[in-house]
Design a protein around this motif. Structure first.
Motif, PDB file in Angstrom:
ATOM      1  N   CYS A 146      -5.608  12.877 -12.677  1.00 36.84           N
ATOM      2  CA  CYS A 146      -4.508  12.803 -11.712  1.00 36.84           C
ATOM      3  C   CYS A 146      -5.013  12.492 -10.304  1.00 36.84           C
ATOM      4  CB  CYS A 146      -3.730  14.120 -11.710  1.00 36.84           C
ATOM      5  SG  CYS A 146      -2.814  14.434 -13.226  1.00 36.84           S
ATOM      6  N   VAL A 147      -6.125  13.116  -9.918  1.00 36.04           N
ATOM      7  CA  VAL A 147      -6.689  12.874  -8.587  1.00 36.04           C
ATOM      8  C   VAL A 147      -7.164  11.426  -8.465  1.00 36.04           C
ATOM      9  CG1 VAL A 147      -8.585  13.461  -7.026  1.00 36.04           C
ATOM     10  CG2 VAL A 147      -7.317  15.276  -8.199  1.00 36.04           C
ATOM     11  N   SER A 148      -7.833  10.929  -9.503  1.00 37.41           N
ATOM     12  CA  SER A 148      -8.306   9.548  -9.481  1.00 37.41           C
ATOM     13  C   SER A 148      -7.131   8.566  -9.449  1.00 37.41           C
ATOM     14  CB  SER A 148      -9.183   9.284 -10.708  1.00 37.41           C
ATOM     15  OG  SER A 148      -9.785   8.020 -10.635  1.00 37.41           O
ATOM     16  N   ALA A 149      -6.084   8.870 -10.214  1.00 41.83           N
ATOM     17  CA  ALA A 149      -4.895   8.020 -10.200  1.00 41.83           C
ATOM     18  C   ALA A 149      -4.225   8.043  -8.831  1.00 41.83           C
ATOM     19  CB  ALA A 149      -3.916   8.467 -11.278  1.00 41.83           C
ATOM     20  N   ALA A 150      -4.251   9.202  -8.172  1.00 42.10           N
ATOM     21  CA  ALA A 150      -3.677   9.303  -6.833  1.00 42.10           C
ATOM     22  C   ALA A 150      -4.460   8.453  -5.842  1.00 42.10           C
ATOM     23  CB  ALA A 150      -3.657  10.769  -6.380  1.00 42.10           C
ATOM     24  N   ALA A 151      -5.788   8.423  -5.982  1.00 46.10           N
ATOM     25  CA  ALA A 151      -6.618   7.581  -5.118  1.00 46.10           C
ATOM     26  C   ALA A 151      -6.268   6.112  -5.314  1.00 46.10           C
ATOM     27  CB  ALA A 151      -8.098   7.824  -5.417  1.00 46.10           C
ATOM     28  N   MET A 152      -6.129   5.709  -6.569  1.00 50.42           N
ATOM     29  CA  MET A 152      -5.780   4.323  -6.878  1.00 50.42           C
ATOM     30  C   MET A 152      -4.400   3.969  -6.327  1.00 50.42           C
ATOM     31  SD  MET A 152      -3.710   2.545  -9.181  1.00 50.42           S
ATOM     32  CE  MET A 152      -3.489   3.748 -10.505  1.00 50.42           C
ATOM     33  N   ALA A 153      -3.434   4.880  -6.504  1.00 43.79           N
ATOM     34  CA  ALA A 153      -2.077   4.621  -6.027  1.00 43.79           C
ATOM     35  C   ALA A 153      -2.025   4.557  -4.501  1.00 43.79           C
ATOM     36  CB  ALA A 153      -1.127   5.706  -6.543  1.00 43.79           C
ATOM     37  N   ALA A 154      -2.775   5.453  -3.830  1.00 39.82           N
ATOM     38  CA  ALA A 154      -2.779   5.471  -2.362  1.00 39.82           C
ATOM     39  C   ALA A 154      -3.304   4.151  -1.804  1.00 39.82           C
ATOM     40  CB  ALA A 154      -3.629   6.639  -1.858  1.00 39.82           C
ATOM     41  N   SER A 155      -4.440   3.691  -2.315  1.00 45.36           N
ATOM     42  CA  SER A 155      -5.002   2.443  -1.801  1.00 45.36           C
ATOM     43  C   SER A 155      -4.123   1.248  -2.153  1.00 45.36           C
ATOM     44  CB  SER A 155      -6.423   2.235  -2.327  1.00 45.36           C
ATOM     45  OG  SER A 155      -6.425   2.114  -3.736  1.00 45.36           O
ATOM     46  N   SER A 156      -3.544   1.227  -3.348  1.00 46.13           N
ATOM     47  CA  SER A 156      -2.674   0.110  -3.742  1.00 46.13           C
ATOM     48  C   SER A 156      -1.448   0.042  -2.831  1.00 46.13           C
ATOM     49  CB  SER A 156      -2.239   0.264  -5.199  1.00 46.13           C
ATOM     50  OG  SER A 156      -3.344   0.220  -6.069  1.00 46.13           O
ATOM     51  N   PHE A 157      -0.839   1.202  -2.558  1.00 47.94           N
ATOM     52  CA  PHE A 157       0.321   1.241  -1.671  1.00 47.94           C
ATOM     53  C   PHE A 157      -0.082   0.837  -0.252  1.00 47.94           C
ATOM     54  CE2 PHE A 157       3.614   3.828   0.713  1.00 47.94           C
ATOM     55  CZ  PHE A 157       4.658   2.979   0.418  1.00 47.94           C
ATOM     56  N   GLY A 158      -1.250   1.309   0.177  1.00 47.80           N
ATOM     57  CA  GLY A 158      -1.732   0.946   1.511  1.00 47.80           C
ATOM     58  C   GLY A 158      -2.005  -0.544   1.641  1.00 47.80           C
ATOM     59  N   PHE A 159      -2.566  -1.149   0.594  1.00 52.42           N
ATOM     60  CA  PHE A 159      -2.839  -2.581   0.639  1.00 52.42           C
ATOM     61  C   PHE A 159      -1.540  -3.382   0.761  1.00 52.42           C
ATOM     62  CE2 PHE A 159      -6.953  -1.873  -1.951  1.00 52.42           C
ATOM     63  CZ  PHE A 159      -7.675  -1.685  -0.779  1.00 52.42           C
ATOM     64  N   ILE A 160      -0.522  -3.000   0.005  1.00 59.20           N
ATOM     65  CA  ILE A 160       0.735  -3.746   0.050  1.00 59.20           C
ATOM     66  C   ILE A 160       1.479  -3.511   1.369  1.00 59.20           C
ATOM     67  CG2 ILE A 160       2.963  -4.100  -1.061  1.00 59.20           C
ATOM     68  CD1 ILE A 160       0.535  -5.280  -2.533  1.00 59.20           C
ATOM     69  N   LEU A 161       1.403  -2.281   1.901  1.00 62.35           N
ATOM     70  CA  LEU A 161       1.963  -2.059   3.238  1.00 62.35           C
ATOM     71  C   LEU A 161       1.247  -2.917   4.268  1.00 62.35           C
ATOM     72  CD1 LEU A 161       2.634   1.792   3.534  1.00 62.35           C
ATOM     73  CD2 LEU A 161       4.306  -0.057   3.352  1.00 62.35           C
ATOM     74  N   GLY A 162      -0.083  -3.048   4.126  1.00 67.76           N
ATOM     75  CA  GLY A 162      -0.827  -3.929   5.021  1.00 67.76           C
ATOM     76  C   GLY A 162      -0.360  -5.368   4.888  1.00 67.76           C
ATOM     77  N   LYS A 163      -0.117  -5.800   3.662  1.00 69.27           N
ATOM     78  CA  LYS A 163       0.394  -7.164   3.436  1.00 69.27           C
ATOM     79  C   LYS A 163       1.727  -7.370   4.160  1.00 69.27           C
ATOM     80  CE  LYS A 163       1.929 -10.112  -0.427  1.00 69.27           C
ATOM     81  NZ  LYS A 163       1.103 -11.304  -0.137  1.00 69.27           N
ATOM     82  N   ARG A 164       2.557  -6.331   4.160  1.00 72.91           N
ATOM     83  CA  ARG A 164       3.867  -6.436   4.805  1.00 72.91           C
ATOM     84  C   ARG A 164       3.768  -6.389   6.327  1.00 72.91           C
ATOM     85  NH1 ARG A 164       9.157  -2.652   3.374  1.00 72.91           N
ATOM     86  NH2 ARG A 164      10.534  -3.482   4.994  1.00 72.91           N
ATOM     87  N   TRP A 165       2.882  -5.526   6.856  1.00 72.16           N
ATOM     88  CA  TRP A 165       2.840  -5.297   8.292  1.00 72.16           C
ATOM     89  C   TRP A 165       1.845  -6.181   9.040  1.00 72.16           C
ATOM     90  CZ3 TRP A 165       2.472   0.764   7.681  1.00 72.16           C
ATOM     91  CH2 TRP A 165       3.738   1.256   7.344  1.00 72.16           C
ATOM     92  N   ASN A 166       0.764  -6.598   8.401  1.00 72.35           N
ATOM     93  CA  ASN A 166      -0.312  -7.296   9.110  1.00 72.35           C
ATOM     94  C   ASN A 166       0.128  -8.546   9.873  1.00 72.35           C
ATOM     95  OD1 ASN A 166      -2.258  -5.438   8.439  1.00 72.35           O
ATOM     96  ND2 ASN A 166      -3.115  -6.619   6.752  1.00 72.35           N
ATOM     97  N   PRO A 167       1.078  -9.342   9.367  1.00 72.36           N
ATOM     98  CA  PRO A 167       1.476 -10.527  10.141  1.00 72.36           C
ATOM     99  C   PRO A 167       1.978 -10.226  11.548  1.00 72.36           C
ATOM    100  CG  PRO A 167       2.259 -10.713   7.873  1.00 72.36           C
ATOM    101  CD  PRO A 167       1.719  -9.326   8.030  1.00 72.36           C
ATOM    102  N   GLU A 168       2.388  -8.986  11.799  1.00 70.49           N
ATOM    103  CA  GLU A 168       2.880  -8.639  13.134  1.00 70.49           C
ATOM    104  C   GLU A 168       1.773  -8.689  14.183  1.00 70.49           C
ATOM    105  OE1 GLU A 168       4.589  -4.766  12.824  1.00 70.49           O
ATOM    106  OE2 GLU A 168       5.979  -5.320  11.216  1.00 70.49           O
ATOM    107  N   VAL A 169       0.533  -8.354  13.799  1.00 63.96           N
ATOM    108  CA  VAL A 169      -0.546  -8.242  14.785  1.00 63.96           C
ATOM    109  C   VAL A 169      -1.800  -9.023  14.399  1.00 63.96           C
ATOM    110  CG1 VAL A 169       0.218  -6.009  15.657  1.00 63.96           C
ATOM    111  CG2 VAL A 169      -1.353  -6.098  13.715  1.00 63.96           C
ATOM    112  N   GLY A 170      -1.881  -9.478  13.159  1.00 64.54           N
ATOM    113  CA  GLY A 170      -3.087 -10.164  12.688  1.00 64.54           C
ATOM    114  C   GLY A 170      -3.976  -9.234  11.888  1.00 64.54           C
ATOM    115  N   VAL A 171      -4.699  -9.813  10.945  1.00 67.83           N
ATOM    116  CA  VAL A 171      -5.502  -9.037  10.010  1.00 67.83           C
ATOM    117  C   VAL A 171      -6.652  -8.313  10.698  1.00 67.83           C
ATOM    118  CG1 VAL A 171      -7.110  -9.262   8.064  1.00 67.83           C
ATOM    119  CG2 VAL A 171      -4.891 -10.406   7.988  1.00 67.83           C
ATOM    120  N   THR A 172      -7.344  -8.984  11.617  1.00 76.58           N
ATOM    121  CA  THR A 172      -8.530  -8.387  12.233  1.00 76.58           C
ATOM    122  C   THR A 172      -8.177  -7.127  13.017  1.00 76.58           C
ATOM    123  OG1 THR A 172      -9.555 -10.567  12.407  1.00 76.58           O
ATOM    124  CG2 THR A 172     -10.512  -8.802  13.737  1.00 76.58           C
TER     125      THR A 172
END
Length: 306
Positions: A146-172
């Protein structure tokens, strides 16, 4: 099409670099993963901040905290806890399911409906990773799962949120801020759970420099830049190169033995990665090639009429 191929190569940079961290950490660094994560993330973020020359403003103060927590801080803490509860191979196999999580979260958050071909490829690739890493004698701690799955889910959700938000300010800039936040969040956990920062010699300093510059700064920027330009299910499947890189370094550099089962498993993972990309490329080329052929035939008819 050439542009897509270029971004596929950029996307591959990240999992290959991340896959190398297993070998580099095991060979050259002391076993303090939380300090290792903080030492990787914070200097990498500061370096990218010097390049971006921009501080967060407005909503990006809290967005940086959210991304830094999901992709770095919480992720490393959960991975650390999973490592205490599970064999490395089981934890890595669970993390390998991230392509499915990325595809589903991208569908929910940025409305990218997953391709059936790529989703099937992800399932095939995950099966190959499980065949590569798992055996029947390994004990399973379900809390660790469960802990390992939570780590995977957290990073996956964070990556997709980054995909949604990053165009506002740029990736770097976005990557710089989240790495700094994540590194700062890791320090109190590292101090509490692991004590003082580990002392390292010249080899350790070189290893930390590689992890900071290549496996963190370059890898995270490449990953988010690819997510900006490619679909989440495409980038997720490419992420399966992570465990393959770790195994390849173990075989070709550390001298690990590769048996028949592992060889078959690697082939299955590669089929899961390459197969969908080739099939979707062929499908895109089909109508284009047919249109080109019709255009040429029309040109010939006009020339004949003249």
């Amino acid at each position: 099409m050439e542009d897509n191929r270029r971004w596929l190569l950029v996307a591959a940079t990240a999992p290959i670099a991340w896959g190398s961290t297993y070998f580099v950490t095991k060979t050259f660094l002391p076993p303090e993963p939380l300090w290792g994560g903080a030492i990787r993330a914070l200097p990498a973020g500061l370096l990218l901040l010097l390049i971006a020359r921009r501080l967060p403003s407005g909503s990006w103060w809290w967005k940086s905290v959210v991304l830094g927590t999901l992709n770095v801080g919480a992720f490393f803490v959960l991975v650390y806890q999973a490592a205490q509860l599970l064999p490395t191979s089981i934890a890595a196999a669970i993390m390998a399911s991230s392509p499915v999580a990325l595809a589903l979260i991208a569908w929910l958050v940025v409305h990218e409906r997953p391709s059936l071909i790529r989703f099937t490829g992800a399932i095939i690739g995950i099966g190959g990773v499980c065949l590569l890493l798992l055996d029947r004698t390994q004990p399973v701690n379900w809390l660790g799962v469960c802990v390992s799955a939570a780590a995977m889910a957290a990073s996956s959700f964070g990556f997709i949120l980054g995909k949604r938000w990053n165009p506002e300010v740029g990736v770097t800039a976005s990557t710089a801020w989240q790495l700094i936040v994540g590194g700062m969040l890791l320090i109190p956990f590292a101090g509490t759970l692991e004590g003082a920062p580990p002392a390292v010699g010249p080899a350790g300093i070189t290893a930390y420099a590689f992890l900071t510059l290549i496996a963190t700064a370059v890898a995270y920027v490449a990953w988010f830049a690819a997510l900006d330009r490619l679909r989440g299910d495409v980038v997720g499947v490419i992420g399966l190169l992570n465990p393959l890189t770790g195994v390849a370094l173990g075989v070709f550099v550390a001298g690990d033995h590769l048996g028949t089962r592992q060889g078959v498993a690697i082939a299955v993972v590669l089929i899961g990665i390459v197969g969908p990309l080739l099939l979707t490329t062929h499908q895109r080329r089909g109508p284009t090639a047919q249109a080109g052929s019709q255009h040429k035939q029309g040109t010939r008819r006009r020339e004949t009429a003249r």
